[in-house]
Design an enzyme around this catalytic site. Structure first.
Site, mmCIF file in Angstrom:
data_model
loop_
_atom_site.group_PDB
_atom_site.id
_atom_site.type_symbol
_atom_site.label_atom_id
_atom_site.label_comp_id
_atom_site.label_asym_id
_atom_site.label_seq_id
_atom_site.Cartn_x
_atom_site.Cartn_y
_atom_site.Cartn_z
ATOM 1 N N HIS A 99 0.121 -3.093 9.088
ATOM 2 C CA HIS A 99 1.558 -3.008 8.849
ATOM 3 C C HIS A 99 2.286 -2.423 10.044
ATOM 4 O O HIS A 99 1.728 -1.630 10.814
ATOM 5 C CB HIS A 99 1.855 -2.126 7.631
ATOM 6 C CG HIS A 99 1.748 -2.843 6.320
ATOM 7 N ND1 HIS A 99 2.647 -3.800 5.915
ATOM 8 C CD2 HIS A 99 0.831 -2.738 5.325
ATOM 9 C CE1 HIS A 99 2.292 -4.250 4.714
ATOM 10 N NE2 HIS A 99 1.190 -3.629 4.348
ATOM 11 N N HIS A 149 0.838 -1.204 0.000
ATOM 12 C CA HIS A 149 0.000 0.000 0.000
ATOM 13 C C HIS A 149 0.872 1.253 0.000
ATOM 14 O O HIS A 149 0.603 2.208 -0.742
ATOM 15 C CB HIS A 149 -0.882 0.028 1.250
ATOM 16 C CG HIS A 149 -2.207 -0.639 1.103
ATOM 17 N ND1 HIS A 149 -2.354 -2.004 1.118
ATOM 18 C CD2 HIS A 149 -3.458 -0.123 0.947
ATOM 19 C CE1 HIS A 149 -3.635 -2.309 0.994
ATOM 20 N NE2 HIS A 149 -4.327 -1.182 0.884
ATOM 21 N N ASP A 169 7.715 -1.436 8.030
ATOM 22 C CA ASP A 169 7.216 -1.852 6.710
ATOM 23 C C ASP A 169 6.990 -0.638 5.823
ATOM 24 O O ASP A 169 7.319 -0.636 4.631
ATOM 25 C CB ASP A 169 5.882 -2.596 6.831
ATOM 26 C CG ASP A 169 5.974 -3.885 7.607
ATOM 27 O OD1 ASP A 169 7.077 -4.456 7.687
ATOM 28 O OD2 ASP A 169 4.933 -4.330 8.131
ATOM 29 N N ARG A 220 -1.666 2.675 7.134
ATOM 30 C CA ARG A 220 -1.538 1.225 7.269
ATOM 31 C C ARG A 220 -1.182 0.837 8.699
ATOM 32 O O ARG A 220 -1.534 -0.246 9.168
ATOM 33 C CB ARG A 220 -0.474 0.693 6.302
ATOM 34 C CG ARG A 220 -0.790 0.936 4.853
ATOM 35 C CD ARG A 220 -2.146 0.396 4.474
ATOM 36 N NE ARG A 220 -2.145 -1.071 4.402
ATOM 37 C CZ ARG A 220 -3.231 -1.816 4.492
ATOM 38 N NH1 ARG A 220 -4.411 -1.265 4.703
ATOM 39 N NH2 ARG A 220 -3.147 -3.133 4.389
#
Length: 266
Positions: A202, A163, A206, A196
């Site tokens: 996440h 994403h 990340d 995220r």
């Protein structure tokens, strides 16, 4: 196999796996194959060890994300951003970009975004498969803000954040097309990845790695003559549409600066 067919096939396989472009039912002619992109496993470290200070920061940021869910506006935005795909990008970045982007109304801008982001996103294929990092909602055994995605996410490595690569590469593309809105576009791009963490899908590391990877992938795009030509068309299209929608500027009115003095012209 013909190179263009191979590129198209590679992009389509990737799209089916990740859902971003497959849902648009588009044939994506990527600028580079995954193998032609920079190998992020060789220029970035892997996910932090669970005994490291970096992982302690990941845990702290996970709890920060949970706290942010109490902000209704931010939680709602993070949930919208969780729907992976170019369609979400076009909707969520419209205000920051300052213009509606669509296949019908801005075909050249749409095309460079479609093919450019698909190419950039492929940089995460190998490390995701290699590391298969467990996501925070799996480690803490808690629900995310977008439970519909959880079954698929369990089978997809957390590092790096796909994403975030999508959001940051989209921001870089849009900024190049409309540099006057760079601040607003980059702010939305950063928040897209940060969401995220808010969702719980996440870790912070990340998203940090994903922005670095997206920047490297975006630099790689600029070695493609086809990309450069398409970007030129996109910028020309933007300038034309901007001119059509901007009222004529009457330079004989208003306040102007001549030397060190302000002169009011009526």
């Amino acid at each position: 196999m013909n190179k263009n067919v191979f590129l198209m096939t590679t992009a389509l396989v990737f799209a089916v796996a990740h859902g971003a472009w497959a849902q648009e039912e588009e044939v994506v002619n990527a600028y580079f194959t995954t193998g032609e992109m920079p190998d992020m496993m060789k220029f970035l470290p892997g996910p932090p060890d669970s005994t490291s200070v970096a992982f302690m920061n990941d845990v702290a940021r996970y709890y920060w994300g949970k706290e942010m869910r109490n902000d209704h506006e931010r939680a709602t935005e993070a949930t919208r951003d969780a729907v992976y795909g170019l369609k979400t990008i076009l909707t969520e970045f419209e205000e920051a970009f300052g213009m509606k982007i669509s296949k019908e109304e801005t075909p050249e801008i749409y095309k460079v975004l479609l093919e450019g982001t698909a190419t950039c996103d492929s940089i995460c294929v190998i490390p995701k498969r290699k590391y298969m990092r467990r996501r925070p909602f799996m480690v803490f055994n808690e629900p995310t803000l977008y439970p519909e995605d959880e079954p698929a996410l369990r089978k997809n490595g957390s590092y790096p954040s796909g994403h975030t690569i999508l959001g940051w590469s989209s921001a870089l593309l849009m900024m190049e097309i409309n540099p006057d809105r760079a601040t607003e576009i980059l702010a939305r791009g950063y928040r897209y990845g940060e969401n995220r963490v808010v969702v719980g899908a996440h870790w912070q590391s990340d998203t940090d790695a994903a922005r670095m990877a997206a920047s490297a992938a975006y630099a790689r795009l600029h070695t493609s003559e086809r990309f450069l030509e398409q970007m030129k068309k996109a910028r020309e299209e933007y300038q034309r549409l901007k001119k059509e929608t901007t009222p004529a500027n009457d330079s004989t009115r208003g306040i102007v600066v001549e030397g060190n003095q302000k002169v009011v012209r009526k």
